[in-house]
Design a protein around this motif. Structure first.
Motif, PDB file in Angstrom:
ATOM      1  N   ASP A 250       5.390   0.935   0.808  1.00  0.00           N
ATOM      2  CA  ASP A 250       4.227   1.849   0.185  1.00  0.00           C
ATOM      3  C   ASP A 250       2.708   0.943   0.134  1.00  0.00           C
ATOM      4  O   ASP A 250       3.093  -0.353   0.401  1.00  0.00           O
ATOM      5  CB  ASP A 250       4.512   2.571  -1.303  1.00  0.00           C
ATOM      6  N   PRO A 251       1.769   1.537   0.296  1.00  0.00           N
ATOM      7  CA  PRO A 251       0.509   0.841   0.330  1.00  0.00           C
ATOM      8  C   PRO A 251       0.151  -0.273  -0.560  1.00  0.00           C
ATOM      9  O   PRO A 251      -0.174  -1.134   0.045  1.00  0.00           O
ATOM     10  CB  PRO A 251      -0.672   2.038   0.026  1.00  0.00           C
ATOM     11  N   ASP A 252       0.581  -0.232  -1.925  1.00  0.00           N
ATOM     12  CA  ASP A 252       0.413  -1.358  -2.566  1.00  0.00           C
ATOM     13  C   ASP A 252       1.344  -2.453  -2.463  1.00  0.00           C
ATOM     14  O   ASP A 252       0.808  -3.755  -2.203  1.00  0.00           O
ATOM     15  CB  ASP A 252       0.774  -1.039  -4.126  1.00  0.00           C
ATOM     16  N   GLU A 253       2.636  -2.084  -1.959  1.00  0.00           N
ATOM     17  CA  GLU A 253       3.524  -3.208  -1.564  1.00  0.00           C
ATOM     18  C   GLU A 253       3.017  -3.920  -0.044  1.00  0.00           C
ATOM     19  O   GLU A 253       3.106  -5.219   0.003  1.00  0.00           O
ATOM     20  CB  GLU A 253       5.018  -2.763  -1.247  1.00  0.00           C
ATOM     21  N   ARG A 254       2.424  -3.103   0.699  1.00  0.00           N
ATOM     22  CA  ARG A 254       2.007  -3.364   2.191  1.00  0.00           C
ATOM     23  C   ARG A 254       0.815  -4.587   2.021  1.00  0.00           C
ATOM     24  O   ARG A 254       0.724  -5.453   2.740  1.00  0.00           O
ATOM     25  CB  ARG A 254       1.261  -2.131   2.773  1.00  0.00           C
ATOM     26  N   SER A 255      -0.012  -4.332   1.153  1.00  0.00           N
ATOM     27  CA  SER A 255      -1.112  -5.479   0.773  1.00  0.00           C
ATOM     28  C   SER A 255      -0.672  -6.769   0.200  1.00  0.00           C
ATOM     29  O   SER A 255      -1.221  -7.740   0.969  1.00  0.00           O
ATOM     30  CB  SER A 255      -2.091  -4.657  -0.063  1.00  0.00           C
ATOM     31  N   ILE A 256       0.293  -6.452  -0.527  1.00  0.00           N
ATOM     32  CA  ILE A 256       0.763  -7.785  -0.944  1.00  0.00           C
ATOM     33  C   ILE A 256       1.362  -8.462  -0.002  1.00  0.00           C
ATOM     34  O   ILE A 256       1.276  -9.819   0.234  1.00  0.00           O
ATOM     35  CB  ILE A 256       1.724  -7.594  -2.288  1.00  0.00           C
ATOM     36  N   PHE A 257       2.269  -7.744   1.035  1.00  0.00           N
ATOM     37  CA  PHE A 257       3.073  -8.223   1.881  1.00  0.00           C
ATOM     38  C   PHE A 257       2.152  -9.187   3.044  1.00  0.00           C
ATOM     39  O   PHE A 257       2.502 -10.111   3.490  1.00  0.00           O
ATOM     40  CB  PHE A 257       3.909  -7.435   2.498  1.00  0.00           C
ATOM     41  N   LEU A 258       1.215  -8.302   3.438  1.00  0.00           N
ATOM     42  CA  LEU A 258       0.070  -8.775   4.526  1.00  0.00           C
ATOM     43  C   LEU A 258      -0.650 -10.027   3.736  1.00  0.00           C
ATOM     44  O   LEU A 258      -0.800 -10.852   4.741  1.00  0.00           O
ATOM     45  CB  LEU A 258      -0.966  -7.736   4.724  1.00  0.00           C
ATOM     46  N   GLU A 259      -0.815 -10.190   2.738  1.00  0.00           N
ATOM     47  CA  GLU A 259      -1.559 -11.353   2.151  1.00  0.00           C
ATOM     48  C   GLU A 259      -0.866 -12.588   2.105  1.00  0.00           C
ATOM     49  O   GLU A 259      -0.914 -13.663   2.448  1.00  0.00           O
ATOM     50  CB  GLU A 259      -2.010 -11.046   0.691  1.00  0.00           C
ATOM     51  N   GLU A 260       0.860 -12.285   1.994  1.00  0.00           N
ATOM     52  CA  GLU A 260       1.728 -13.425   1.765  1.00  0.00           C
ATOM     53  C   GLU A 260       1.945 -13.905   3.230  1.00  0.00           C
ATOM     54  O   GLU A 260       2.141 -15.207   3.218  1.00  0.00           O
ATOM     55  CB  GLU A 260       2.839 -12.993   1.402  1.00  0.00           C
ATOM     56  N   ILE A 261       1.873 -13.055   4.364  1.00  0.00           N
ATOM     57  CA  ILE A 261       2.064 -13.672   5.789  1.00  0.00           C
ATOM     58  C   ILE A 261       0.781 -14.027   6.294  1.00  0.00           C
ATOM     59  O   ILE A 261       0.762 -14.371   7.342  1.00  0.00           O
ATOM     60  CB  ILE A 261       2.694 -12.754   6.590  1.00  0.00           C
ATOM     61  N   GLY A 262      -0.434 -14.076   5.577  1.00  0.00           N
ATOM     62  CA  GLY A 262      -1.870 -14.554   6.191  1.00  0.00           C
ATOM     63  C   GLY A 262      -2.445 -13.493   6.900  1.00  0.00           C
ATOM     64  O   GLY A 262      -3.107 -13.991   7.876  1.00  0.00           O
ATOM     65  N   LEU A 263      -2.260 -12.168   6.904  1.00  0.00           N
ATOM     66  CA  LEU A 263      -3.070 -10.948   7.380  1.00  0.00           C
ATOM     67  C   LEU A 263      -3.679 -10.408   6.569  1.00  0.00           C
ATOM     68  O   LEU A 263      -3.470  -9.916   5.292  1.00  0.00           O
ATOM     69  CB  LEU A 263      -1.891 -10.019   8.263  1.00  0.00           C
TER      70      LEU A 263
END
Length: 365
Positions: A250-263
């Motif tokens: 979902d959008p919230d999880e997506r933002s966190i995931f992207l930040e974790e992998i440097g995107l």
């Protein structure tokens, strides 16, 4: 109006995985063997544009409707496709229908995923694809010229023009250059486009890398980037595996995931935006209490034709367009504020719509 980007690549480069993520569906089978995608799969995807949400918030719109691009997942080709090898004939028929071509190139090593040629070499893969497309174009050109020459004898000026264009394309193809390298005068561009040569279509390279290289790319993707720069075409690095995973969040999880992998954004967003730019498209907006909506037009489109994208009656009965630039719309808190500040304009039939314009059309029915 619809704009299509065709996704092409050799088997097992991650093309269908990318398409699945792009459309957030499992419509295209992503199996570890060639030709798993027999018929082209079509997905319509929204073009990410934060300006639309800003317009909707300011205009207090009840609904947001983004503009869209169509992506076509085309069955993988192999060497000899231009001669009908593999799914060659189907491949070539489907690819002629798209407006731009996205070459997906494998830039990752994985012993569990076979490569059709037994080695990982994205530049060689790109050459295989380009060669097959050039051979198909050359065959098409050489077949069409004799029929057009007969029309030239009957003083058909359109045929005379097309013969001259096809002969220039043939010369480039025989030299091993794609049809898009032919230099054209401004008034030749549209007739040349109508010839529907595959290698005349604009190209975007997408480098599919391993998960750990999603943010930085790797040595293989750097080689592709060098090729793209030399050709003057765009290049995007993604990890199809990561994009497929992101698509399920979902959008919230997506933002966190992207930040974790440097995107900062998904690779898919970059592909969609690059495809939009590749086709030289721009966006204008209509904003009201019911909806804020984005509309796709080609750069250089005049106001009546832009109105026609909404409805043909708008173009036929066009009187004028009320136009507010996006920056002025935001700075002055919407339509009323922009009008009070003198930032709203009345534009006529010769007005060339600008990217980000907020438009309201006046027309006779």
């Amino acid at each position: 109006m619809g704009f299509k980007c065709g996704i092409v690549g050799l088997p097992n480069v991650g093309k269908s995985t990318l398409f699945n993520a792009l459309t957030q569906t499992a419509a295209a089978a992503a199996e570890n063997f060639p030709f798993c995608t027999i018929e082209p799969n079509v997905g319509v995807v929204p073009v990410p544009d934060p300006r639309l949400e800003t317009c909707a918030r300011i205009g207090k719109s009840a609904q947001i409707i983004p503009t869209q691009l169509t992506f076509v997942d085309i069955a993988g080709l192999v060497r000899g496709a231009s001669q009908g090898e593999g799914l060659g004939n189907q491949f070539l028929a489907h690819i002629r229908e798209v407006d731009a071509i996205i070459h997906v190139l494998r830039c990752f090593e994985d012993s569990d995923v076979t490569h059709v040629d037994g080695r990982v070499d994205p530049l060689a893969d790109a050459e295989t694809i380009e060669t097959e497309l050039m051979l198909a174009d050359l065959e098409s050109v050489e077949r069409r010229i004799p029929a057009l020459v007969k029309k030239v004898r009957g003083n058909d000026e359109d045929a005379r023009r097309d013969v001259a264009l096809l002969e220039r394309a043939a010369a480039a193809l025989r030299e091993g250059r794609p049809a898009r390298t032919v230099e054209l005068a401004e008034d030749e561009r549209e007739p040349y486009r109508r010839l529907q040569l595959i290698t005349a279509k604009p190209v975007l390279y997408v480098c599919n890398v391993e998960e750990s290289a999603a943010a930085t790319g790797n040595e293989l993707s750097a080689r592709v980037a060098g090729k793209a720069a030399a050709e003057g075409v765009p290049c995007v690095v993604i990890s199809a595996a990561i994009e497929a995973e992101i698509a399920q969040l979902d959008p919230d999880e997506r933002s966190i995931f992207l930040e974790e992998i440097g995107l900062t954004e998904t690779g898919l967003s970059r592909i969609i935006r690059a495809g939009y730019e590749l086709l030289e498209l721009i966006t204008y907006f209509t904003v009201g209490p019911k909806e804020a909506r984005a509309w796709t037009i080609e750069k250089g489109t005049k106001a009546p034709q832009a109105a026609g994208v909404i409805h043909t009656d708008f173009e036929k009965g066009f009187i004028r367009a009320e136009a507010i630039g996006y920056d002025a719309y935001v700075a002055h808190g919407g339509e009323s504020g922009a009008k009070e500040a003198g930032k709203a304009r009345l534009e006529g039939k010769e007005y060339v719509v600008q990217d980000g314009d907020i438009l309201h059309f006046r027309f006779n029915t």
